[in-house]
Scaffold this motif. Structure first.
Motif, PDB file in Angstrom:
ATOM      1  N   GLY A   1      -4.005 -48.875  12.490  1.00  0.00           N
ATOM      2  CA  GLY A   1      -3.318 -47.588  12.605  1.00  0.00           C
ATOM      3  C   GLY A   1      -3.406 -46.964  13.989  1.00  0.00           C
ATOM      4  N   ALA A   2      -4.441 -47.268  14.756  1.00  0.00           N
ATOM      5  CA  ALA A   2      -4.600 -46.707  16.103  1.00  0.00           C
ATOM      6  C   ALA A   2      -3.899 -47.538  17.167  1.00  0.00           C
ATOM      7  CB  ALA A   2      -6.087 -46.597  16.440  1.00  0.00           C
ATOM      8  N   MET A   3      -3.604 -48.779  16.842  1.00  0.00           N
ATOM      9  CA  MET A   3      -3.065 -49.686  17.852  1.00  0.00           C
ATOM     10  C   MET A   3      -1.712 -49.235  18.399  1.00  0.00           C
ATOM     11  SD  MET A   3      -5.199 -51.926  18.588  1.00  0.00           S
ATOM     12  CE  MET A   3      -6.355 -53.160  18.094  1.00  0.00           C
ATOM     13  N   GLY A   4      -0.825 -48.740  17.555  1.00  0.00           N
ATOM     14  CA  GLY A   4       0.487 -48.293  18.016  1.00  0.00           C
ATOM     15  C   GLY A   4       0.382 -47.131  18.984  1.00  0.00           C
TER      16      GLY A   4
ATOM     17  N   MET B   1       1.638 -55.501  28.579  1.00  0.00           N
ATOM     18  CA  MET B   1       0.505 -54.589  28.386  1.00  0.00           C
ATOM     19  C   MET B   1       0.581 -53.893  27.032  1.00  0.00           C
ATOM     20  SD  MET B   1       0.186 -52.798  32.092  1.00  0.00           S
ATOM     21  CE  MET B   1       0.577 -53.719  33.554  1.00  0.00           C
ATOM     22  N   ARG B   2       1.789 -53.502  26.651  1.00  0.00           N
ATOM     23  CA  ARG B   2       1.984 -52.827  25.361  1.00  0.00           C
ATOM     24  C   ARG B   2       1.653 -53.767  24.207  1.00  0.00           C
ATOM     25  NH1 ARG B   2       4.862 -51.712  21.180  1.00  0.00           N
ATOM     26  NH2 ARG B   2       5.308 -49.579  20.598  1.00  0.00           N
ATOM     27  N   GLN B   3       2.112 -55.005  24.302  1.00  0.00           N
ATOM     28  CA  GLN B   3       1.914 -55.966  23.222  1.00  0.00           C
ATOM     29  C   GLN B   3       0.441 -56.282  22.973  1.00  0.00           C
ATOM     30  OE1 GLN B   3       4.215 -56.737  21.037  1.00  0.00           O
ATOM     31  NE2 GLN B   3       5.583 -55.469  22.260  1.00  0.00           N
ATOM     32  N   GLN B   4      -0.392 -56.160  24.013  1.00  0.00           N
ATOM     33  CA  GLN B   4      -1.829 -56.402  23.838  1.00  0.00           C
ATOM     34  C   GLN B   4      -2.379 -55.576  22.676  1.00  0.00           C
ATOM     35  OE1 GLN B   4      -4.288 -55.850  27.369  1.00  0.00           O
ATOM     36  NE2 GLN B   4      -6.064 -55.375  26.140  1.00  0.00           N
ATOM     37  N   PHE B   5      -1.830 -54.390  22.488  1.00  0.00           N
ATOM     38  CA  PHE B   5      -2.283 -53.516  21.406  1.00  0.00           C
ATOM     39  C   PHE B   5      -1.311 -53.497  20.235  1.00  0.00           C
ATOM     40  CE2 PHE B   5      -4.380 -52.099  25.236  1.00  0.00           C
ATOM     41  CZ  PHE B   5      -5.687 -52.056  24.812  1.00  0.00           C
ATOM     42  N   ALA B   6      -0.019 -53.510  20.508  1.00  0.00           N
ATOM     43  CA  ALA B   6       0.977 -53.391  19.439  1.00  0.00           C
ATOM     44  C   ALA B   6       0.904 -54.546  18.445  1.00  0.00           C
ATOM     45  CB  ALA B   6       2.387 -53.305  20.041  1.00  0.00           C
TER      46      ALA B   6
ATOM     47  N   ALA C   1      -9.379 -54.220  17.491  1.00  0.00           N
ATOM     48  CA  ALA C   1     -10.051 -54.461  18.768  1.00  0.00           C
ATOM     49  C   ALA C   1     -11.228 -53.512  18.866  1.00  0.00           C
ATOM     50  CB  ALA C   1      -9.107 -54.264  19.948  1.00  0.00           C
ATOM     51  N   VAL C   2     -12.348 -54.029  19.338  1.00  0.00           N
ATOM     52  CA  VAL C   2     -13.519 -53.186  19.568  1.00  0.00           C
ATOM     53  C   VAL C   2     -13.543 -52.843  21.052  1.00  0.00           C
ATOM     54  CG1 VAL C   2     -16.027 -53.001  19.475  1.00  0.00           C
ATOM     55  CG2 VAL C   2     -14.796 -54.266  17.690  1.00  0.00           C
TER      56      VAL C   2
ATOM     57  N   LEU D   1      -8.031 -43.482  29.725  1.00  0.00           N
ATOM     58  CA  LEU D   1      -9.440 -43.317  29.349  1.00  0.00           C
ATOM     59  C   LEU D   1      -9.684 -41.958  28.711  1.00  0.00           C
ATOM     60  CD1 LEU D   1     -11.296 -44.870  32.433  1.00  0.00           C
ATOM     61  CD2 LEU D   1     -10.630 -45.972  30.288  1.00  0.00           C
ATOM     62  N   SER D   2      -9.052 -40.927  29.262  1.00  0.00           N
ATOM     63  CA  SER D   2      -9.244 -39.570  28.753  1.00  0.00           C
ATOM     64  C   SER D   2      -8.426 -39.308  27.492  1.00  0.00           C
ATOM     65  CB  SER D   2      -8.865 -38.574  29.846  1.00  0.00           C
ATOM     66  OG  SER D   2      -8.891 -37.259  29.354  1.00  0.00           O
ATOM     67  N   GLU D   3      -7.099 -39.491  27.587  1.00  0.00           N
ATOM     68  CA  GLU D   3      -6.217 -39.159  26.458  1.00  0.00           C
ATOM     69  C   GLU D   3      -6.303 -40.168  25.322  1.00  0.00           C
ATOM     70  OE1 GLU D   3      -2.160 -38.512  27.679  1.00  0.00           O
ATOM     71  OE2 GLU D   3      -2.765 -37.129  29.278  1.00  0.00           O
ATOM     72  N   GLY D   4      -6.422 -41.442  25.661  1.00  0.00           N
ATOM     73  CA  GLY D   4      -6.426 -42.475  24.629  1.00  0.00           C
ATOM     74  C   GLY D   4      -7.757 -42.667  23.944  1.00  0.00           C
ATOM     75  N   PHE D   5      -8.836 -42.493  24.732  1.00  0.00           N
ATOM     76  CA  PHE D   5     -10.157 -42.827  24.181  1.00  0.00           C
ATOM     77  C   PHE D   5     -11.151 -41.677  24.227  1.00  0.00           C
ATOM     78  CE2 PHE D   5      -8.141 -46.762  25.484  1.00  0.00           C
ATOM     79  CZ  PHE D   5      -8.260 -47.503  24.319  1.00  0.00           C
ATOM     80  N   GLY D   6     -10.799 -40.575  24.854  1.00  0.00           N
ATOM     81  CA  GLY D   6     -11.685 -39.418  24.904  1.00  0.00           C
ATOM     82  C   GLY D   6     -12.994 -39.689  25.631  1.00  0.00           C
ATOM     83  N   LEU D   7     -12.944 -40.531  26.662  1.00  0.00           N
ATOM     84  CA  LEU D   7     -14.177 -40.857  27.368  1.00  0.00           C
ATOM     85  C   LEU D   7     -14.662 -39.675  28.193  1.00  0.00           C
ATOM     86  CD1 LEU D   7     -13.779 -44.524  28.631  1.00  0.00           C
ATOM     87  CD2 LEU D   7     -14.378 -43.661  26.372  1.00  0.00           C
TER      88      LEU D   7
END
Length: 192
Positions: free
Chosen positions: A60-63, A86-91, A96-97, A150-156
């Protein structure tokens, strides 16, 4: 006299990452993933700082991540072909951890060593997934370096970075063996 573990050594001598684009669902369940995360967390960690943490990206998070990566790649002027890759790596991925390098303040353990520990966690998780029978691959790329992602996608938090994404899934094809380093040409023996 050491006690050898021939099965473990044989695994390490023959291990082979599986290209992420050849992995499909299903991926491991949370219960199946937990022992792999536990094995990875046993990586060398001088000072017991735990300078890393995990973000598990489920289907659910990959898209959402794929769309953000594509948006940022376009904004950075990448070609449409690279943006799509690059998009397909996740789509296309089911799981993925994300291994987050999260250095801790320390007078004894330098940041560089803490970052190497996060890299060791990536390899340990990759090997734990392969040893568990899953296909797995360690990837990086724009999603691991772009400050907006890093900030918006993962909240690092400030000072955190991504050591790698360990994609884990069902293997569809076994990759052929590839050339390996000539150990003699990269090894120097020092005896005095």
């Amino acid at each position: 006299m050491p006690t050898p573990n021939p099965a473990a050594l044989e695994f390490l001598l023959t291990r082979r990452s599986r290209p992420a684009k050849t992995l499909t669902g299903p991926g491991p369940s949370r219960d199946e993933l937990l022992p792999m995360l536990t094995a990875a967390a046993r990586s060398p960690d001088h000072g017991k700082l735990e300078p890393w943490r995990f973000i598990v990206l489920e289907k659910g998070a990959m898209g959402r991540i794929a769309d953000l990566v594509a948006k940022r790649a376009e904004a950075l002027g990448e070609t449409s072909e690279k943006v799509d890759k690059m998009r397909q790596q996740f789509a296309q991925a089911d799981l993925a951890v994300t291994v987050v390098a999260s250095p801790k303040p320390s007078d004894k353990i330098p940041v560089e060593e803490q970052l190497m520990s996060a890299g060791a966690v990536c390899l340990a998780l990759l090997n734990a997934a392969l040893a568990s029978g899953w296909g797995a691959n360690w990837l990086t790329g724009i999603a691991s370096t772009d400050p907006v992602i890093l900030s918006e996608g993962f909240g690092l938090a400030e000072g955190e970075s991504i050591a790698g994404f360990i994609h884990i899934g069902t293997e569809t094809v076994a990759p052929p063996e590839r050339p390996r380093p000539d150990v003699d040409s990269i090894t120097t023996w020092v005896s005095s």
